[in-house]
Structures are given as C-alpha cells and as structure tokens.
Design an enzyme around this catalytic site. Sequence first.
Site, PDB file in Angstrom:
ATOM      1  N   TYR A  83       0.842  -1.197   0.000  1.00  0.00           N
ATOM      2  CA  TYR A  83       0.000   0.000   0.000  1.00  0.00           C
ATOM      3  C   TYR A  83       0.879   1.249   0.000  1.00  0.00           C
ATOM      4  CZ  TYR A  83      -3.934   3.050   1.036  1.00  0.00           C
ATOM      5  OH  TYR A  83      -4.896   4.019   0.960  1.00  0.00           O
ATOM      6  N   PHE A 135      -8.385  19.287 -24.976  1.00  0.00           N
ATOM      7  CA  PHE A 135      -8.850  17.915 -25.089  1.00  0.00           C
ATOM      8  C   PHE A 135     -10.173  17.843 -24.319  1.00  0.00           C
ATOM      9  CE2 PHE A 135      -9.133  13.408 -23.886  1.00  0.00           C
ATOM     10  CZ  PHE A 135      -9.255  12.915 -25.171  1.00  0.00           C
ATOM     11  N   THR A 136     -11.048  16.884 -24.682  1.00  0.00           N
ATOM     12  CA  THR A 136     -12.406  16.843 -24.093  1.00  0.00           C
ATOM     13  C   THR A 136     -12.380  16.848 -22.562  1.00  0.00           C
ATOM     14  OG1 THR A 136     -12.308  14.440 -24.345  1.00  0.00           O
ATOM     15  CG2 THR A 136     -13.509  15.653 -26.047  1.00  0.00           C
ATOM     16  N   ASP A 225       0.800  18.797 -21.252  1.00  0.00           N
ATOM     17  CA  ASP A 225       0.107  17.510 -21.321  1.00  0.00           C
ATOM     18  C   ASP A 225       0.958  16.609 -22.213  1.00  0.00           C
ATOM     19  OD1 ASP A 225      -1.425  15.304 -21.977  1.00  0.00           O
ATOM     20  OD2 ASP A 225      -3.304  16.414 -22.135  1.00  0.00           O
ATOM     21  N   LYS A 268      -1.623   6.015 -22.842  1.00  0.00           N
ATOM     22  CA  LYS A 268      -1.136   6.350 -24.172  1.00  0.00           C
ATOM     23  C   LYS A 268       0.393   6.327 -24.205  1.00  0.00           C
ATOM     24  CE  LYS A 268      -3.987   9.491 -26.299  1.00  0.00           C
ATOM     25  NZ  LYS A 268      -5.305   9.062 -26.750  1.00  0.00           N
ATOM     26  N   ARG A 391     -14.889  12.664 -33.854  1.00  0.00           N
ATOM     27  CA  ARG A 391     -14.242  13.807 -33.194  1.00  0.00           C
ATOM     28  C   ARG A 391     -14.762  15.056 -33.892  1.00  0.00           C
ATOM     29  NH1 ARG A 391     -11.731  12.160 -28.325  1.00  0.00           N
ATOM     30  NH2 ARG A 391     -13.963  12.410 -28.107  1.00  0.00           N
ATOM     31  N   PHE A 457     -20.557  12.463 -25.719  1.00  0.00           N
ATOM     32  CA  PHE A 457     -20.148  11.531 -26.769  1.00  0.00           C
ATOM     33  C   PHE A 457     -19.909  10.116 -26.245  1.00  0.00           C
ATOM     34  CE2 PHE A 457     -15.678  11.305 -25.614  1.00  0.00           C
ATOM     35  CZ  PHE A 457     -15.484  12.490 -24.918  1.00  0.00           C
TER      36      PHE A 457
HETATM   37  N1  F0G Z   1      -4.854  14.422 -22.620  1.00  0.00           N
HETATM   38  C1  F0G Z   1      -4.796  13.962 -23.879  1.00  0.00           C
HETATM   39  C2  F0G Z   1      -4.015  14.720 -24.894  1.00  0.00           C
HETATM   40  C3  F0G Z   1      -5.462  12.785 -24.216  1.00  0.00           C
HETATM   41  O1  F0G Z   1      -5.383  12.350 -25.475  1.00  0.00           O
HETATM   42  C4  F0G Z   1      -6.186  12.079 -23.231  1.00  0.00           C
HETATM   43  C5  F0G Z   1      -6.925  10.876 -23.566  1.00  0.00           C
HETATM   44  C6  F0G Z   1      -6.213  12.599 -21.928  1.00  0.00           C
HETATM   45  C7  F0G Z   1      -5.540  13.770 -21.658  1.00  0.00           C
HETATM   46  C8  F0G Z   1      -6.981  11.921 -20.834  1.00  0.00           C
HETATM   47  O2  F0G Z   1      -6.330  10.754 -20.454  1.00  0.00           O
HETATM   48  O3  F0G Z   1      -7.997   8.942 -20.974  1.00  0.00           O
HETATM   49  O4  F0G Z   1      -6.059   8.527 -19.442  1.00  0.00           O
HETATM   50  O5  F0G Z   1      -7.930   9.965 -18.733  1.00  0.00           O
HETATM   51  N2  F0G Z   1      -7.192  10.515 -24.737  1.00  0.00           N
HETATM   52  C9  F0G Z   1      -7.913   9.290 -25.102  1.00  0.00           C
HETATM   53  C10 F0G Z   1      -8.182   9.272 -26.588  1.00  0.00           C
HETATM   54  C11 F0G Z   1      -9.132   9.029 -24.303  1.00  0.00           C
HETATM   55  O6  F0G Z   1      -8.873   8.340 -27.023  1.00  0.00           O
HETATM   56  O7  F0G Z   1      -7.714  10.130 -27.338  1.00  0.00           O
HETATM   57  P1  F0G Z   1      -7.126   9.495 -19.878  1.00  0.00           P
END
Ligand code: F0G
Length: 484
Positions: A83, A135-136, A225, A268, A391, A457
């Site tokens: 832990y 990013f979303t 990021d 990623k 997208r 989405f």
């Molecule tokens: N920042 C970027 C540039 C991303 O592409 C993503 C995720 C995140 C933050 C968030 O990270 O999913 O680990 O919480 N991109 C994925 C995609 C979901 O399909 O492009 P996460």
Amino acid sequence: MNEIQKIRFFSGENIPLEMHKVRVVQKLHLPPVEERLQAIRRAGFNTFLLNTREVYLDMLTDSGTNAMSDAQMGAMMQADDAYAGSQSFERMSTAIGEVFGKRYILPVHQGRAAENIIFQSFVKTGDIVPMNYHFTTTLAHIQINGGKVVELLADDALKIKSDNPFKGNMDIAKLRAMLEKQGASVPLIRMEASTNLIGGQPFSMANLREVRKIADEFGILLVLDASLIGENAYFIKQREEEFKKASISDILLGMCALADIVYFSSRKVSSSRGGAICTNRPELFEKMKVLVPLYEGFLTYGGMSVREIEAMAVGLRETTDETVIGQSPSFIRYLVERLEAHQIPVVTPAGGLGCHVDAMGFLPHIRQQEYPAGALAAAFYLVSGVRGMERGTVSSIRDEHGNDILSDAELLRLAFPRRVFTLSQVKYVEDRLHWLYTKRDLVGGLRFVEEPTVLRFFMGRLEAVSDWPERLMEAFRADFGDSL
Ligand code: F0G
C-alpha cells in the site's frame, strides 16, 4: 531518417516495415454486414457503445490498447505489492526522472485524474486557461472548476489540408495579446503535445521555447500535457532542422525542462495504464499532493496496481526508442497517402495517434447539426466492421441556449494503437473507406435521442434521420455479394 525509413525496397515501394515480431495474438472476428447494422443500431449510432465482439479492427483509440512489450510483461511479474512505500513506485519514479527529468511525482489512475488534481489546485471561478487546443476531458475539468478555455492556434492550423509541419504550435502573438489584456485571470498556460483533437498534430521545440519565455515574462505556470509526447518528439526529430541528429531522449528531456508541470496518461504514452503528474518545483508538488490520497489513493500508487506501475516504468523508457514511437506515425502516413491517392479528404500532414478523415469534405451534404463525423463513424463501421471515433460536434457541448457549439472540424479518427495492426489490415481500411467514398451520397445524418449533459459523446445515443443505414447495407450487398 529513422531506422524504419532507412530500409529501402528493391521494388521501390515505400511501405513502413515493422521493427518488432508478434508473439502473442488475439483472434478477431468480422460479423456480416446485417449483424453490423443491428449492432450499430443497438449502440445508438455511437461507436463507444459497440462491444468488441461486434468489431473487427478496433481503431477507437490508442488509450490502453497499445501492444505491450515482452519487457513490460516481464516487469509486471516482479511488481512489489504494498500500500505504501512500494519498490515498484521507486522504479517508476526513477524512470520518470530519466525520461522526463522531473523529481517530484504524483501517481494517478489515468490522465484525466491528473487534470482533476491540477485544475482543482490552480483554476478558480473566472479564470481563463490559454492553450494550443483543448482535449475533451481537459475542457470539462477546467469548466467544472469555474474556468474558461481559450485556444490560440495559428489561423491555418484548422485547415484540413496543409503542409504546416507544426499545426499544434501556439500562436505567440495571440498569446501575448491575450495575456496583456487578461493576464491577471490566467493561472497557467497549457500545451498539449501532439494536439489530439486537431489530428494528432505536433508543436515545435522552438514554439515551446517561445511559450516558456512568455510564461516567464508574465509569471505564469506552463503545464505540458505529455500524453502523446512520444509522437511529438518523433515529429520534432523528423521536421525541425535543429533536432535532426538529436536523440529522442534528449528531445523529451528538452521539452519537459521547459514546463513547470508535466502530466500524462500512461494509457497512451507508455503503452500501459495509469498516469502521473511531475514537477521539479516542490511548492507546486506540495499544493497538489493533498488531493492525491483524496481522489486516487496513497502517494505511492495513486489508484494504479503495482503491475501497471512496473509496466509504466518500462514503457516510458521504451518511449525513447524511435522504432517504438515511430511505428504508429509511419503506418498513419501510409494510410493518409493511400487515401489521398483516392481523393479522400484527410487531415494533412499525417499526424500521430490516428488517421483523421474529414467528414465535412467526405459528406458535404450533411449539415453540422446532423453530425457528419458521427454519421461517417457509424457508416464506416457498417461497411467494414472497423470502429473509429467521432471527433466533431457530437464530442462538443451545447451553449447556454441549448444549441450545439459546432466543432471546428468534423473528423472520423481511425486510431493506430502502437504495434497492433498489420499492413494488410491497413489496406482493408483503405479499401472499405474507398468503397464508402464512392457511395457517400447514400449516407445521411444523425440526431440525438439520449443526450447526457457532460461528455455526451461517451454514452449518448442517436438515430439515423432516414433509412440511410438500410440503403447503405443494400448497396454493400449488391457490390460485395457474399463477402463479409
Ligand atoms: N490528454 C490527452 C491529450 C489525451 O489524449 C487524453 C486521452 C487525456 C488527456 C486523458 O487521459 O484517458 O487517461 O484519462 N485521450 C484518449 C483518446 C481518451 O482516445 O484520445 P485518460
């Protein structure tokens, strides 16, 4: 030139060559077109709601789907379950220190968890966060803390066809003008490496240096990021004269050194799971630290299993290998060039992450209010069993009057998880997209039937505005006979 491109074919053909061999495989299945129609209907014309049983090639995302290496799998067996004070966390910290050059590490369960902690720590109501592009999940986290986002790309960055090698660059003049007017409300500048939503497009090191200078001048934090930093570093080496001979390691260290805070999704960047925030500034670390046990878990695991932590450590080091991070971009470039040969509109230059098909160019007869990118994603699944991701405006939000905020671009993203697909599978994608392009007039729009208010989405459900899916299926049968 990298190792992949150094290999020339006697035939003169220019194809990307795999610098790995496959040792573990997963069986795939391609359901017939009639079943695909039922599946996409059941999924509310939202590819997120398909089951992988219904999918032949899963090009939804590279998130958590990159192939892992034998070294990563091996390391996972030697994880130290604890832990607190796990040796696995020490190994991960050492790897982050080596690859990103940062000392203070906060582990989190994935990228958006890092965003939750960073934006909760630094963004308050009325704040404005300038960035190259959102990013979303980033936008959602800034908004939930009462902040706003402004995007400061160069004017031509949203042009689908372009030869700008660095469409992800921040427009420095716009940034300066914005800070001169509203600097007091700006807690941080965010730069996204391989800007996801505009087609995995990189920024240059020269641009990041300029942003750093401005951040210093105005006394504002610079947050990077790094979820797609490997590909961005690869493009810097390919496209920026000064770095032609630099190692990927040095480029990564150079990029991270310019940022006060670096965060990433390990799903990623390191072909594993999890994520982290890192910095060399102890006061920033202290400020964010308190939120990690609250949302993620103890400071030496942050919601990750120790196996994931070990895989991250190894995967991060592999990110410095050009044949690893260059694999997706070289396949993406191949597909982009093939699609262009068929006049199919795609985002150029080819970026990282995926091939991005321009749905407004592909389906000019569909109004943005009827979601051309969503319709293209559904239609392409129907005719191929390949799952891509919308997208565009479906991934956007509504304004205070309930109207769609129309997206800058309407893209079908076909993601290339690292070292997952073969070239014949990519040729299949090309073939089915080409066929769909010849039948594009048959494709119609979509409308929402169930619409969540946040990140709609993911779980939203839509329906076709006419019987176009049936007619497209009939055209497929007429042309392909018994073929799947
Ligand atoms: N920042 C970027 C540039 C991303 O592409 C993503 C995720 C995140 C933050 C968030 O990270 O999913 O680990 O919480 N991109 C994925 C995609 C979901 O399909 O492009 P996460």
